[in-house]
Design an enzyme around this catalytic site. Structure first.
Site, PDB file in Angstrom:
ATOM      1  N   ALA A  65     -33.089 -36.570  34.081  1.00 48.16           N
ATOM      2  CA  ALA A  65     -31.895 -35.754  33.902  1.00 48.16           C
ATOM      3  C   ALA A  65     -30.891 -36.150  34.977  1.00 48.16           C
ATOM      4  O   ALA A  65     -31.264 -36.629  36.053  1.00 48.16           O
ATOM      5  CB  ALA A  65     -32.281 -34.288  34.049  1.00 48.16           C
ATOM      6  N   GLY A 109     -36.966 -36.450  32.927  1.00 51.05           N
ATOM      7  CA  GLY A 109     -36.541 -36.265  31.535  1.00 51.05           C
ATOM      8  C   GLY A 109     -36.654 -37.543  30.721  1.00 51.05           C
ATOM      9  O   GLY A 109     -36.838 -37.494  29.501  1.00 51.05           O
ATOM     10  N   GLU A 112     -40.108 -37.729  29.604  1.00 56.36           N
ATOM     11  CA  GLU A 112     -40.329 -36.640  28.640  1.00 56.36           C
ATOM     12  C   GLU A 112     -39.723 -36.959  27.275  1.00 56.36           C
ATOM     13  O   GLU A 112     -40.307 -36.651  26.237  1.00 56.36           O
ATOM     14  CB  GLU A 112     -39.745 -35.342  29.212  1.00 56.36           C
ATOM     15  CG  GLU A 112     -40.512 -34.900  30.456  1.00 56.36           C
ATOM     16  CD  GLU A 112     -39.845 -33.769  31.204  1.00 56.36           C
ATOM     17  OE1 GLU A 112     -38.666 -33.923  31.595  1.00 56.36           O
ATOM     18  OE2 GLU A 112     -40.488 -32.729  31.389  1.00 56.36           O
ATOM     19  N   GLU A 132     -39.896 -34.798  39.521  1.00 55.75           N
ATOM     20  CA  GLU A 132     -39.071 -33.606  39.743  1.00 55.75           C
ATOM     21  C   GLU A 132     -39.484 -32.850  40.996  1.00 55.75           C
ATOM     22  O   GLU A 132     -38.670 -32.200  41.644  1.00 55.75           O
ATOM     23  CB  GLU A 132     -39.159 -32.665  38.534  1.00 55.75           C
ATOM     24  CG  GLU A 132     -38.474 -33.171  37.280  1.00 55.75           C
ATOM     25  CD  GLU A 132     -39.385 -33.950  36.342  1.00 55.75           C
ATOM     26  OE1 GLU A 132     -40.419 -34.497  36.803  1.00 55.75           O
ATOM     27  OE2 GLU A 132     -39.057 -34.015  35.147  1.00 55.75           O
TER      28      GLU A 132
HETATM   29  C1  HXC Z   1     -28.120 -39.195  38.334  1.00 56.04           C
HETATM   30  C2  HXC Z   1     -28.961 -41.250  38.901  1.00 56.04           C
HETATM   31  C3  HXC Z   1     -30.249 -40.847  38.526  1.00 56.04           C
HETATM   32  C4  HXC Z   1     -30.419 -39.523  38.037  1.00 56.04           C
HETATM   33  C5  HXC Z   1     -30.357 -42.872  39.227  1.00 56.04           C
HETATM   34  N1  HXC Z   1     -29.071 -42.509  39.318  1.00 56.04           N
HETATM   35  N2  HXC Z   1     -31.099 -41.875  38.749  1.00 56.04           N
HETATM   36  N3  HXC Z   1     -27.918 -40.424  38.786  1.00 56.04           N
HETATM   37  N4  HXC Z   1     -29.335 -38.733  37.962  1.00 56.04           N
HETATM   38  N5  HXC Z   1     -31.597 -39.048  37.598  1.00 56.04           N
HETATM   39  C6  HXC Z   1     -27.953 -43.313  39.804  1.00 56.04           C
HETATM   40  C7  HXC Z   1     -27.962 -43.468  41.305  1.00 56.04           C
HETATM   41  O1  HXC Z   1     -27.366 -42.341  41.921  1.00 56.04           O
HETATM   42  C8  HXC Z   1     -27.116 -44.712  41.464  1.00 56.04           C
HETATM   43  O2  HXC Z   1     -25.750 -44.417  41.310  1.00 56.04           O
HETATM   44  C9  HXC Z   1     -27.528 -45.555  40.275  1.00 56.04           C
HETATM   45  O3  HXC Z   1     -28.062 -44.639  39.315  1.00 56.04           O
HETATM   46  C10 HXC Z   1     -28.586 -46.574  40.609  1.00 56.04           C
HETATM   47  O4  HXC Z   1     -29.664 -45.903  41.219  1.00 56.04           O
HETATM   48  P1  HXC Z   1     -30.318 -46.385  42.600  1.00 56.04           P
HETATM   49  O5  HXC Z   1     -31.059 -45.216  43.155  1.00 56.04           O
HETATM   50  O6  HXC Z   1     -29.301 -47.019  43.485  1.00 56.04           O
HETATM   51  O7  HXC Z   1     -31.315 -47.499  42.058  1.00 56.04           O
HETATM   52  P2  HXC Z   1     -32.712 -47.956  42.689  1.00 56.04           P
HETATM   53  O8  HXC Z   1     -32.616 -48.046  44.189  1.00 56.04           O
HETATM   54  O9  HXC Z   1     -33.120 -49.157  41.914  1.00 56.04           O
HETATM   55  O10 HXC Z   1     -33.728 -46.756  42.388  1.00 56.04           O
HETATM   56  C11 HXC Z   1     -34.071 -46.460  41.047  1.00 56.04           C
HETATM   57  C12 HXC Z   1     -34.787 -45.081  40.980  1.00 56.04           C
HETATM   58  C13 HXC Z   1     -33.914 -44.015  41.687  1.00 56.04           C
HETATM   59  C14 HXC Z   1     -36.161 -45.166  41.647  1.00 56.04           C
HETATM   60  C15 HXC Z   1     -34.992 -44.779  39.500  1.00 56.04           C
HETATM   61  O11 HXC Z   1     -32.587 -44.078  41.153  1.00 56.04           O
HETATM   62  C16 HXC Z   1     -34.405 -42.615  41.476  1.00 56.04           C
HETATM   63  O12 HXC Z   1     -35.347 -42.162  42.115  1.00 56.04           O
HETATM   64  N6  HXC Z   1     -33.731 -41.849  40.614  1.00 56.04           N
HETATM   65  C17 HXC Z   1     -34.026 -40.446  40.393  1.00 56.04           C
HETATM   66  C18 HXC Z   1     -35.291 -40.272  39.598  1.00 56.04           C
HETATM   67  C19 HXC Z   1     -35.618 -38.813  39.381  1.00 56.04           C
HETATM   68  O13 HXC Z   1     -35.823 -38.055  40.353  1.00 56.04           O
HETATM   69  N7  HXC Z   1     -35.656 -38.398  38.137  1.00 56.04           N
HETATM   70  C20 HXC Z   1     -35.943 -36.984  37.774  1.00 56.04           C
HETATM   71  C21 HXC Z   1     -34.657 -36.215  37.606  1.00 56.04           C
HETATM   72  S1  HXC Z   1     -34.930 -34.537  37.309  1.00 56.04           S
HETATM   73  P3  HXC Z   1     -24.733 -44.427  42.574  1.00 56.04           P
HETATM   74  O14 HXC Z   1     -23.398 -44.226  41.923  1.00 56.04           O
HETATM   75  O15 HXC Z   1     -25.151 -43.304  43.433  1.00 56.04           O
HETATM   76  O16 HXC Z   1     -24.910 -45.760  43.209  1.00 56.04           O
HETATM   77  C22 HXC Z   1     -35.342 -34.458  35.678  1.00 56.04           C
HETATM   78  C23 HXC Z   1     -35.614 -33.102  35.148  1.00 56.04           C
HETATM   79  C24 HXC Z   1     -35.973 -33.138  33.691  1.00 56.04           C
HETATM   80  O17 HXC Z   1     -35.394 -35.420  35.011  1.00 56.04           O
HETATM   81  C25 HXC Z   1     -36.215 -31.795  33.141  1.00 56.04           C
HETATM   82  C26 HXC Z   1     -35.009 -31.199  32.528  1.00 56.04           C
HETATM   83  C27 HXC Z   1     -35.196 -29.846  31.966  1.00 56.04           C
END
Ligand code: HXC
Length: 258
Positions: A65, A109, A112, A132
């Site tokens: 998400a 997400g 999921e 998460e």
């Molecule tokens: C918003 C995101 C994002 C996310 C990545 N980006 N994941 N933006 N939401 N979930 C953005 C980063 O901010 C960045 O933009 C660009 O994408 C590239 O990401 P990097 O982190 O620079 O890439 P990298 O170093 O290769 O790392 C990749 C990664 C990391 C390991 C996937 O991005 C990461 O940990 N992302 C979050 C993963 C996460 O926690 N997902 C769960 C979300 S909560 P900028 O502009 O900043 O450079 C969820 C809840 C679901 O999903 C349930 C809903 C009801």
């Protein structure tokens, strides 16, 4: 309808829906969710479509998400909007088969959404996770439920509590994905699998999907009864006559969805 966060192509009875927010690793924001649901609903209603493939980019199926969109939301915001609820439930309502073709990150997400599809074909670069917990929340559209059914309590607890990622090989071993293919072959293999499904009777394919999904919702006795009644019902179709006649006559069947 013109989409901005996804790309939709229909080729040889397969609808390919590609998540397309490369700058955010296909993070699921509200616009993308709305567009995916519109595209899936349209594909489900389109007579030319017999199977759907949902995919992302080489680097990310979807990194979860959109954290930037969610970060300032209040309890009331997420509760009253049923944040993401429409997505998980919506994918489950699609009656045509959906394959998730996953390369790179399928996190939160993203994992999921892939699990809400009927099966996952993974590239050898795929990484699945429910991170998460690192954000002070938990999975919200199936990460604690579908993942547990797919891989069992031990691995699901591990992933939901530590936030660690599972690579493609482990995901296949654990039963989360149906096959792992080299990254370069992901789309070719996924489209070929979709084509195979598209060749079947759509009535039989949809019934098979319903029967397998029913196994998650009911007891074995009820599920077996549902399966048996569905099996019986298919003898009312022309496709059953055609499929069996084609076997006997040693030719390819020509299913007409009747
Ligand atoms: C918003 C995101 C994002 C996310 C990545 N980006 N994941 N933006 N939401 N979930 C953005 C980063 O901010 C960045 O933009 C660009 O994408 C590239 O990401 P990097 O982190 O620079 O890439 P990298 O170093 O290769 O790392 C990749 C990664 C990391 C390991 C996937 O991005 C990461 O940990 N992302 C979050 C993963 C996460 O926690 N997902 C769960 C979300 S909560 P900028 O502009 O900043 O450079 C969820 C809840 C679901 O999903 C349930 C809903 C009801």
């Amino acid at each position: 309808m013109a989409f901005e966060t996804i790309i939709v192509e229909i080729e040889d009875h397969v609808a390919l829906i590609k998540l397309n927010r490369p700058d955010a690793l296909n993070a699921l924001n509200q616009q993308l969710i709305g567009e995916v649901m519109t595209a899936l609903t349209e594909a489900d209603a389109n007579d030319k479509v017999r199977c759907i493939v949902l995919t992302g980019s080489e680097k990310a199926f979807a990194a979860g998400a959109d954290i930037k969109e969610m970060s300032e939301m209040s309890f009331a915001d997420v509760n009253l909007s049923d944040l993401f609820g429409n997505l998980g439930d919506g994918i489950q309502r699609i009656r045509k088969p959906i394959i998730a073709a996953v390369s790179g990150y399928a996190l939160g997400g993203g994992c999921e959404v892939a699990m809400a599809c009927d099966f996952i074909i993974a590239s050898d670069t795929a990484k699945f996770g429910q991170p998460e917990i690192n954000l002070g929340v938990i999975a919200g559209i199936g990460g604690s439920q579908r993942l547990t059914r797919a891989v069992g309590k031990a691995k699901s607890m591990d992933m939901n509590l530590t936030g660690r990622f599972m690579d493609a090989e482990e995901a296949e071993r654990a039963g989360l994905v149906s096959r792992v293919v080299p990254a370069k072959k992901l789309m070719e293999e996924s489209m070929a699998a979709a084509q195979k499904i598209a060749e079947k009777s759509l009535i039989a394919a949809r019934t098979a999907k319903e029967a397998v999904n029913r196994s998650f919702e009911t007891t074995l006795t009820e599920g077996l009864l549902f399966e048996r009644r569905s099996f019986h019902a298919l003898f009312a179709t022309e496709d059953q006559k055609e499929g069996m006649a084609a076997f006997i006559e040693k030719r390819e069947p020509q299913f007409r969805d009747k």
